[in-house]
Motif scaffolding. Structure first.
Motif, PDB file in Angstrom:
ATOM      1  N   LEU A   8       0.594  -1.331  -0.040  1.00 35.09           N
ATOM      2  CA  LEU A   8       0.207   0.051   0.157  1.00 35.09           C
ATOM      3  C   LEU A   8       0.800   1.181   0.017  1.00 35.09           C
ATOM      4  N   ALA A   9       2.352   1.285   0.037  1.00 35.99           N
ATOM      5  CA  ALA A   9       3.118   2.233  -0.015  1.00 35.99           C
ATOM      6  C   ALA A   9       3.102   2.936  -1.397  1.00 35.99           C
ATOM      7  N   PRO A  10       2.908   4.301  -1.147  1.00 39.72           N
ATOM      8  CA  PRO A  10       2.900   5.231  -2.433  1.00 39.72           C
ATOM      9  C   PRO A  10       4.386   5.273  -3.135  1.00 39.72           C
ATOM     10  N   PRO A  11       4.345   5.807  -4.113  1.00 42.93           N
ATOM     11  CA  PRO A  11       5.631   6.106  -4.869  1.00 42.93           C
ATOM     12  C   PRO A  11       6.612   6.766  -4.214  1.00 42.93           C
ATOM     13  N   ARG A  12       8.070   6.043  -4.360  1.00 47.14           N
ATOM     14  CA  ARG A  12       9.213   6.988  -3.875  1.00 47.14           C
ATOM     15  C   ARG A  12       9.743   7.755  -4.877  1.00 47.14           C
ATOM     16  N   ARG A  13       9.759   7.763  -5.949  1.00 48.02           N
ATOM     17  CA  ARG A  13      10.162   8.474  -7.072  1.00 48.02           C
ATOM     18  C   ARG A  13       9.094   8.692  -8.061  1.00 48.02           C
ATOM     19  N   ILE A  14       8.769   9.807  -8.316  1.00 44.66           N
ATOM     20  CA  ILE A  14       7.643  10.605  -9.336  1.00 44.66           C
ATOM     21  C   ILE A  14       8.540  11.420 -10.507  1.00 44.66           C
ATOM     22  N   LEU A  15       7.987  11.130 -11.596  1.00 47.26           N
ATOM     23  CA  LEU A  15       8.563  11.850 -12.799  1.00 47.26           C
ATOM     24  C   LEU A  15       7.296  12.599 -13.302  1.00 47.26           C
ATOM     25  N   LEU A  16       7.705  14.077 -13.256  1.00 47.41           N
ATOM     26  CA  LEU A  16       6.822  15.019 -13.958  1.00 47.41           C
ATOM     27  C   LEU A  16       7.423  15.303 -15.330  1.00 47.41           C
ATOM     28  N   ALA A  17       6.426  15.234 -16.200  1.00 46.88           N
ATOM     29  CA  ALA A  17       6.754  15.512 -17.825  1.00 46.88           C
ATOM     30  C   ALA A  17       6.105  16.910 -18.029  1.00 46.88           C
ATOM     31  N   THR A  18       6.961  18.079 -18.393  1.00 47.05           N
ATOM     32  CA  THR A  18       6.265  19.251 -18.548  1.00 47.05           C
ATOM     33  C   THR A  18       6.816  19.652 -19.845  1.00 47.05           C
ATOM     34  N   ASP A  19       5.979  20.570 -20.630  1.00 48.25           N
ATOM     35  CA  ASP A  19       6.579  20.962 -21.804  1.00 48.25           C
ATOM     36  C   ASP A  19       6.837  22.623 -21.779  1.00 48.25           C
ATOM     37  N   LEU A  20       6.237  22.829 -20.478  1.00 51.46           N
ATOM     38  CA  LEU A  20       6.441  24.385 -19.756  1.00 51.46           C
ATOM     39  C   LEU A  20       5.463  25.263 -20.654  1.00 51.46           C
ATOM     40  N   SER A  22       1.165  26.465 -20.597  1.00 46.48           N
ATOM     41  CA  SER A  22       0.367  26.645 -19.301  1.00 46.48           C
ATOM     42  C   SER A  22      -0.359  25.577 -18.814  1.00 46.48           C
ATOM     43  N   HIS A  23      -0.781  24.600 -19.756  1.00 44.24           N
ATOM     44  CA  HIS A  23      -1.604  23.667 -19.289  1.00 44.24           C
ATOM     45  C   HIS A  23      -0.792  22.539 -18.509  1.00 44.24           C
ATOM     46  N   SER A  24       0.828  22.786 -18.335  1.00 44.17           N
ATOM     47  CA  SER A  24       1.544  21.930 -17.535  1.00 44.17           C
ATOM     48  C   SER A  24       1.836  22.341 -16.053  1.00 44.17           C
ATOM     49  N   ASP A  25       1.209  23.614 -15.721  1.00 47.67           N
ATOM     50  CA  ASP A  25       1.443  24.264 -14.617  1.00 47.67           C
ATOM     51  C   ASP A  25       0.521  23.410 -13.455  1.00 47.67           C
ATOM     52  N   ARG A  26      -0.476  23.133 -13.553  1.00 49.01           N
ATOM     53  CA  ARG A  26      -1.253  22.114 -12.844  1.00 49.01           C
ATOM     54  C   ARG A  26      -0.665  20.819 -12.530  1.00 49.01           C
ATOM     55  N   ALA A  27      -0.171  20.225 -13.574  1.00 44.99           N
ATOM     56  CA  ALA A  27       0.542  18.931 -13.267  1.00 44.99           C
ATOM     57  C   ALA A  27       1.819  19.371 -12.539  1.00 44.99           C
ATOM     58  N   LEU A  28       2.317  20.388 -12.619  1.00 44.64           N
ATOM     59  CA  LEU A  28       3.576  20.755 -11.848  1.00 44.64           C
ATOM     60  C   LEU A  28       3.054  20.881 -10.195  1.00 44.64           C
ATOM     61  N   ASP A  29       2.199  21.646 -10.204  1.00 48.17           N
ATOM     62  CA  ASP A  29       1.762  21.685  -8.490  1.00 48.17           C
ATOM     63  C   ASP A  29       1.314  20.436  -8.062  1.00 48.17           C
ATOM     64  N   ARG A  30       0.723  19.640  -8.915  1.00 49.43           N
ATOM     65  CA  ARG A  30       0.293  18.525  -8.351  1.00 49.43           C
ATOM     66  C   ARG A  30       1.341  17.464  -8.000  1.00 49.43           C
ATOM     67  N   ALA A  31       2.355  17.245  -9.011  1.00 48.69           N
ATOM     68  CA  ALA A  31       3.480  16.450  -8.589  1.00 48.69           C
ATOM     69  C   ALA A  31       4.358  16.845  -7.389  1.00 48.69           C
ATOM     70  N   VAL A  32       4.355  18.347  -7.318  1.00 50.45           N
ATOM     71  CA  VAL A  32       5.067  18.763  -6.004  1.00 50.45           C
ATOM     72  C   VAL A  32       4.297  18.700  -4.585  1.00 50.45           C
ATOM     73  N   GLN A  33       2.859  18.650  -4.984  1.00 49.52           N
ATOM     74  CA  GLN A  33       2.146  18.303  -3.604  1.00 49.52           C
ATOM     75  C   GLN A  33       2.280  16.899  -3.289  1.00 49.52           C
ATOM     76  N   LEU A  34       2.342  16.005  -4.350  1.00 42.48           N
ATOM     77  CA  LEU A  34       2.472  14.404  -4.077  1.00 42.48           C
ATOM     78  C   LEU A  34       3.849  14.015  -3.501  1.00 42.48           C
ATOM     79  N   ALA A  35       4.827  14.888  -3.996  1.00 37.99           N
ATOM     80  CA  ALA A  35       6.260  14.596  -3.623  1.00 37.99           C
ATOM     81  C   ALA A  35       6.484  15.040  -2.132  1.00 37.99           C
ATOM     82  N   ARG A  36       5.852  16.074  -1.749  1.00 42.76           N
ATOM     83  CA  ARG A  36       6.029  16.619  -0.293  1.00 42.76           C
ATOM     84  C   ARG A  36       4.990  15.677   0.498  1.00 42.76           C
ATOM     85  N   GLN A  37       3.935  15.307  -0.022  1.00 40.08           N
ATOM     86  CA  GLN A  37       2.987  14.376   0.904  1.00 40.08           C
ATOM     87  C   GLN A  37       3.588  13.193   1.181  1.00 40.08           C
ATOM     88  N   TRP A  38       4.396  12.584   0.154  1.00 40.82           N
ATOM     89  CA  TRP A  38       4.821  11.010   0.078  1.00 40.82           C
ATOM     90  C   TRP A  38       6.557  11.212   0.540  1.00 40.82           C
TER      91      TRP A  38
END
Length: 290
Positions: A8-20, A22-38
């Motif tokens: 049940l353990a969450p991922p230990r390594r997350i990869l954010l794919a971004t093309d920089l 505007s639609h990538s901004d939300r993915a960036l914010d979510r990836a950072v939130q999950l990295a900090r949470q986990w």
């Protein structure tokens, strides 16, 4: 109960794919939130567009003009706007989907996060569809702006082993979220051969199967007791979308093995229909092949 309970353990390594864009901004914010949470490592990959190197014809002799890669790295660090645990940057070139897959494999990332420029009900972009089909890592497609952790998660199930893995992953990765578990049965021309009595009998049988599926899923008893079971008739992507819209779920979880082309032509199209149809974030949990 299954013999081998998945982690049940969450991922230990997350990869954010971004093309920089505007639609990538939300993915960036979510990836950072999950990295900090986990407390997970965050890898960020940006694939340079071919022939996009800047030229500086009038630059002073003392200026060392930044490369496109350097400017991309600078923008990523600026967009992150704060300390991120275990940050690793990959700025590369080549085919975007293949470069993302290579970066995920090199970093041993268990989850790939990306945004999408496509709106719900539209066809998937090439990169997203390729990752759905080929990535050995789980895939999170982000549409919504994050407002904290996920709070209401809808898990789709077809009662297979991989969908059980999707449920256990949802419970382990998002322990504070409300969980709903939906099975959708698509019966062509149901009204022509099922009268009201048989329809009720079928509904009872399906709910009994759902309860058996839940009982056989390796979850803590207190978590299992809180899962809302739902049995619906119709197209899976339609039922999932309607629940998201009416009940304001902020994540849909589906699960799949990474299988060959024949499977995707015959069966695996369900994932490719669900991802563009659902107007919120979608997590494809990649079940272990064993």
């Amino acid at each position: 109960m299954t013999d081998h309970a998945p982690s049940l353990a969450p991922p230990r390594r997350i990869l954010l794919a971004t093309d920089l864009r505007s639609h990538s901004d939300r993915a960036l914010d979510r990836a950072v939130q999950l990295a900090r949470q986990w407390q997970a490592e965050l890898h960020v990959v940006h694939v340079l567009a071919p022939g996009n190197e800047e030229s500086w014809p009038t630059a002073p002799s003392w200026r060392q003009a930044p490369t496109t890669a350097a400017m991309a790295e600078r923008q990523i660090r600026r967009d992150l706007a704060g300390d991120v645990p275990g940050l690793v940057l990959h700025v590369t070139d080549g085919d975007p989907a293949e470069a993302i897959l290579e970066s995920a494999a090199r970093g041993q990332c268990e989850l790939i996060v990306l945004g999408t420029g496509e709106t719900a009900t539209h066809a998937l972009g090439h990169v997203t569809e390729t990752l759905l089909r080929k990535s050995p890592a789980s895939l999170l497609v982000v549409r919504e702006r994050p407002h904290g952790g996920y709070g209401h998660v809808l898990v789709g199930t077809d009662f297979t082993a991989e969908s059980r893995h999707g449920l256990t992953a949802a419970a382990g990765w998002f322990p504070a979220a409300r969980l709903a578990l939906m099975h959708v049965l698509d019966i062509p021309y149901k009204s022509l051969w099922l009268d009201a009595g048989r329809n009720e009998e079928l509904a009872r049988m399906e709910m009994a199967t759902m309860q058996s599926f839940l009982a056989d899923t390796p979850l803590p008893p207190e978590v299992r007791a809180q899962v809302l079971p739902l049995v619906e008739h119709g197209h899976p992507e339609v039922m999932l979308r309607e629940y998201v819209v009416e009940k304001e779920a902020d994540l849909v979880v589906i699960s799949a093995f990474r299988r060959g082309l024949a499977f995707h032509l015959l069966v695996g199209g369900t994932s490719r229909r669900i991802v563009p149809a659902v107007p919120t974030d979608v997590l494809l949990v990649r079940a272990p092949s064993d």
